[in-house]
Write a protein that holds these residues in place. Sequence first.
Motif, mmCIF file in Angstrom:
data_model
loop_
_atom_site.group_PDB
_atom_site.id
_atom_site.type_symbol
_atom_site.label_atom_id
_atom_site.label_comp_id
_atom_site.label_asym_id
_atom_site.label_seq_id
_atom_site.Cartn_x
_atom_site.Cartn_y
_atom_site.Cartn_z
ATOM 1 N N GLY A 48 -37.605 -36.477 -3.752
ATOM 2 C CA GLY A 48 -36.192 -36.213 -3.966
ATOM 3 C C GLY A 48 -35.387 -36.282 -2.683
ATOM 4 O O GLY A 48 -35.912 -36.089 -1.592
ATOM 5 N N VAL A 49 -34.107 -36.591 -2.828
ATOM 6 C CA VAL A 49 -33.163 -36.568 -1.712
ATOM 7 C C VAL A 49 -32.413 -35.242 -1.824
ATOM 8 O O VAL A 49 -31.747 -34.978 -2.831
ATOM 9 C CB VAL A 49 -32.191 -37.760 -1.785
ATOM 10 C CG1 VAL A 49 -31.158 -37.665 -0.674
ATOM 11 C CG2 VAL A 49 -32.949 -39.075 -1.729
ATOM 12 N N LEU A 50 -32.526 -34.411 -0.795
ATOM 13 C CA LEU A 50 -31.949 -33.074 -0.825
ATOM 14 C C LEU A 50 -30.525 -33.072 -0.283
ATOM 15 O O LEU A 50 -30.248 -33.675 0.750
ATOM 16 C CB LEU A 50 -32.811 -32.111 0.000
ATOM 17 C CG LEU A 50 -34.274 -32.004 -0.433
ATOM 18 C CD1 LEU A 50 -35.031 -31.103 0.510
ATOM 19 C CD2 LEU A 50 -34.387 -31.506 -1.854
ATOM 20 N N THR A 51 -29.633 -32.372 -0.984
ATOM 21 C CA THR A 51 -28.239 -32.246 -0.557
ATOM 22 C C THR A 51 -27.737 -30.850 -0.897
ATOM 23 O O THR A 51 -28.350 -30.118 -1.666
ATOM 24 C CB THR A 51 -27.329 -33.280 -1.248
ATOM 25 O OG1 THR A 51 -27.454 -33.130 -2.664
ATOM 26 C CG2 THR A 51 -27.679 -34.691 -0.843
ATOM 27 N N MET A 52 -26.583 -30.525 -0.337
ATOM 28 C CA MET A 52 -25.918 -29.255 -0.625
ATOM 29 C C MET A 52 -24.602 -29.570 -1.317
ATOM 30 O O MET A 52 -23.798 -30.348 -0.811
ATOM 31 C CB MET A 52 -25.668 -28.484 0.670
ATOM 32 C CG MET A 52 -24.962 -27.175 0.477
ATOM 33 S SD MET A 52 -25.998 -26.083 -0.489
ATOM 34 C CE MET A 52 -24.943 -24.680 -0.619
ATOM 35 N N SER A 53 -24.385 -28.979 -2.471
ATOM 36 C CA SER A 53 -23.116 -29.206 -3.168
ATOM 37 C C SER A 53 -22.088 -28.188 -2.683
ATOM 38 O O SER A 53 -22.431 -27.134 -2.159
ATOM 39 C CB SER A 53 -23.301 -29.098 -4.682
ATOM 40 O OG SER A 53 -23.625 -27.777 -5.037
ATOM 41 N N ASP A 54 -20.828 -28.502 -2.879
ATOM 42 C CA ASP A 54 -19.753 -27.615 -2.450
ATOM 43 C C ASP A 54 -19.634 -26.386 -3.339
ATOM 44 O O ASP A 54 -19.202 -25.337 -2.909
ATOM 45 C CB ASP A 54 -18.415 -28.367 -2.447
ATOM 46 C CG ASP A 54 -18.411 -29.478 -1.409
ATOM 47 O OD1 ASP A 54 -19.172 -29.370 -0.435
ATOM 48 O OD2 ASP A 54 -17.651 -30.442 -1.587
ATOM 49 N N GLU A 55 -20.011 -26.538 -4.567
ATOM 50 C CA GLU A 55 -19.886 -25.434 -5.513
ATOM 51 C C GLU A 55 -21.258 -24.857 -5.822
ATOM 52 O O GLU A 55 -22.242 -25.573 -5.895
ATOM 53 C CB GLU A 55 -19.230 -25.926 -6.802
ATOM 54 C CG GLU A 55 -20.054 -26.997 -7.474
ATOM 55 C CD GLU A 55 -19.234 -28.089 -8.107
ATOM 56 O OE1 GLU A 55 -19.629 -28.528 -9.180
ATOM 57 O OE2 GLU A 55 -18.226 -28.499 -7.536
ATOM 58 N N THR A 117 -29.410 -28.994 -4.357
ATOM 59 C CA THR A 117 -29.452 -30.158 -5.238
ATOM 60 C C THR A 117 -30.483 -31.159 -4.736
ATOM 61 O O THR A 117 -30.571 -31.414 -3.540
ATOM 62 C CB THR A 117 -28.073 -30.848 -5.303
ATOM 63 O OG1 THR A 117 -27.108 -29.899 -5.742
ATOM 64 C CG2 THR A 117 -28.078 -32.019 -6.264
ATOM 65 N N ALA A 118 -31.265 -31.701 -5.671
ATOM 66 C CA ALA A 118 -32.206 -32.780 -5.364
ATOM 67 C C ALA A 118 -31.891 -33.943 -6.305
ATOM 68 O O ALA A 118 -31.668 -33.741 -7.499
ATOM 69 C CB ALA A 118 -33.640 -32.326 -5.547
ATOM 70 N N SER A 119 -31.877 -35.162 -5.763
ATOM 71 C CA SER A 119 -31.557 -36.358 -6.555
ATOM 72 C C SER A 119 -32.742 -37.305 -6.589
ATOM 73 O O SER A 119 -33.448 -37.464 -5.590
ATOM 74 C CB SER A 119 -30.343 -37.075 -5.959
ATOM 75 O OG SER A 119 -29.220 -36.237 -5.969
ATOM 76 N N PHE A 120 -32.924 -37.955 -7.725
ATOM 77 C CA PHE A 120 -34.033 -38.879 -7.940
ATOM 78 C C PHE A 120 -33.509 -40.101 -8.684
ATOM 79 O O PHE A 120 -32.582 -39.993 -9.487
ATOM 80 C CB PHE A 120 -35.136 -38.230 -8.781
ATOM 81 C CG PHE A 120 -35.607 -36.910 -8.262
ATOM 82 C CD1 PHE A 120 -36.673 -36.840 -7.387
ATOM 83 C CD2 PHE A 120 -34.981 -35.734 -8.636
ATOM 84 C CE1 PHE A 120 -37.107 -35.626 -6.907
ATOM 85 C CE2 PHE A 120 -35.404 -34.515 -8.151
ATOM 86 C CZ PHE A 120 -36.470 -34.459 -7.286
ATOM 87 N N VAL A 121 -34.116 -41.256 -8.453
ATOM 88 C CA VAL A 121 -33.769 -42.470 -9.190
ATOM 89 C C VAL A 121 -34.954 -42.839 -10.076
ATOM 90 O O VAL A 121 -36.050 -43.124 -9.587
ATOM 91 C CB VAL A 121 -33.430 -43.638 -8.231
ATOM 92 C CG1 VAL A 121 -33.155 -44.904 -9.025
ATOM 93 C CG2 VAL A 121 -32.246 -43.286 -7.362
ATOM 94 N N LEU A 122 -34.734 -42.821 -11.384
ATOM 95 C CA LEU A 122 -35.749 -43.196 -12.363
ATOM 96 C C LEU A 122 -35.507 -44.663 -12.718
ATOM 97 O O LEU A 122 -34.643 -44.975 -13.533
ATOM 98 C CB LEU A 122 -35.656 -42.308 -13.607
ATOM 99 C CG LEU A 122 -35.566 -40.798 -13.380
ATOM 100 C CD1 LEU A 122 -35.438 -40.068 -14.701
ATOM 101 C CD2 LEU A 122 -36.758 -40.301 -12.605
ATOM 102 N N ASP A 123 -36.262 -45.556 -12.080
ATOM 103 C CA ASP A 123 -36.026 -46.991 -12.259
ATOM 104 C C ASP A 123 -36.994 -47.645 -13.243
ATOM 105 O O ASP A 123 -37.065 -48.861 -13.330
ATOM 106 C CB ASP A 123 -36.077 -47.709 -10.917
ATOM 107 C CG ASP A 123 -37.403 -47.533 -10.205
ATOM 108 O OD1 ASP A 123 -38.277 -46.798 -10.724
ATOM 109 O OD2 ASP A 123 -37.570 -48.123 -9.123
ATOM 110 N N PHE A 124 -37.708 -46.848 -14.011
ATOM 111 C CA PHE A 124 -38.711 -47.380 -14.940
ATOM 112 C C PHE A 124 -38.251 -47.308 -16.391
ATOM 113 O O PHE A 124 -39.007 -47.645 -17.296
ATOM 114 C CB PHE A 124 -40.022 -46.596 -14.794
ATOM 115 C CG PHE A 124 -39.850 -45.108 -14.927
ATOM 116 C CD1 PHE A 124 -39.825 -44.503 -16.160
ATOM 117 C CD2 PHE A 124 -39.694 -44.328 -13.797
ATOM 118 C CE1 PHE A 124 -39.647 -43.138 -16.273
ATOM 119 C CE2 PHE A 124 -39.532 -42.962 -13.893
ATOM 120 C CZ PHE A 124 -39.501 -42.364 -15.135
#
Length: 160
Positions: A48-55, A117-124
């Motif tokens: 996952g790509v980790l980020t911080m959201s504003d809210e 927040t963690a983001s993932f790309v499901l390309d399958f």
Amino acid sequence: MIISKLILLSIFNSVEFYVITVVVAAAIIAYASGGNSGGPVRQYLLPGVLTMSDEGRSPAIELICCDDGSVVLRRHGLEGMTLSGAVSLAINVSGFDVKIKERTVPGKRGDSERIDTASFVLDFMGAEHYFISYTAEDAGLFAAVTLHNRPGIRVVKAMQ
């Protein structure tokens, strides 16, 4: 009357009757033992790509269908995560059933940057209807959603 009963009973003594009975019994047994026709299970491991959201968001998953057929999955509301931590997914796909298990590593205690927040790309995934179950065992959370993978569709599901 007796003759009609004898004719009816003579059917049970014919070879054709027994052949048809065996074929019907074999068809019933084959249908009952068919099992799951979902095909083989495919497994994917995604970082996952980790980020911080504003809210500050409560625990939820967000699915965004892209134009190229891939799906962006965002896990909101991560707790106790820092920038040095990691979130990954173990995904099992059987037919159109997608079972996702979240794996987390919190990170160093001294880190000041908190991540939620963690983001993932499901390309399958193809352009189909999918039943997705998402389990975060460490947090004791679960979410299930049906996704119709078409460009522009966005689904948010709270985790319980």
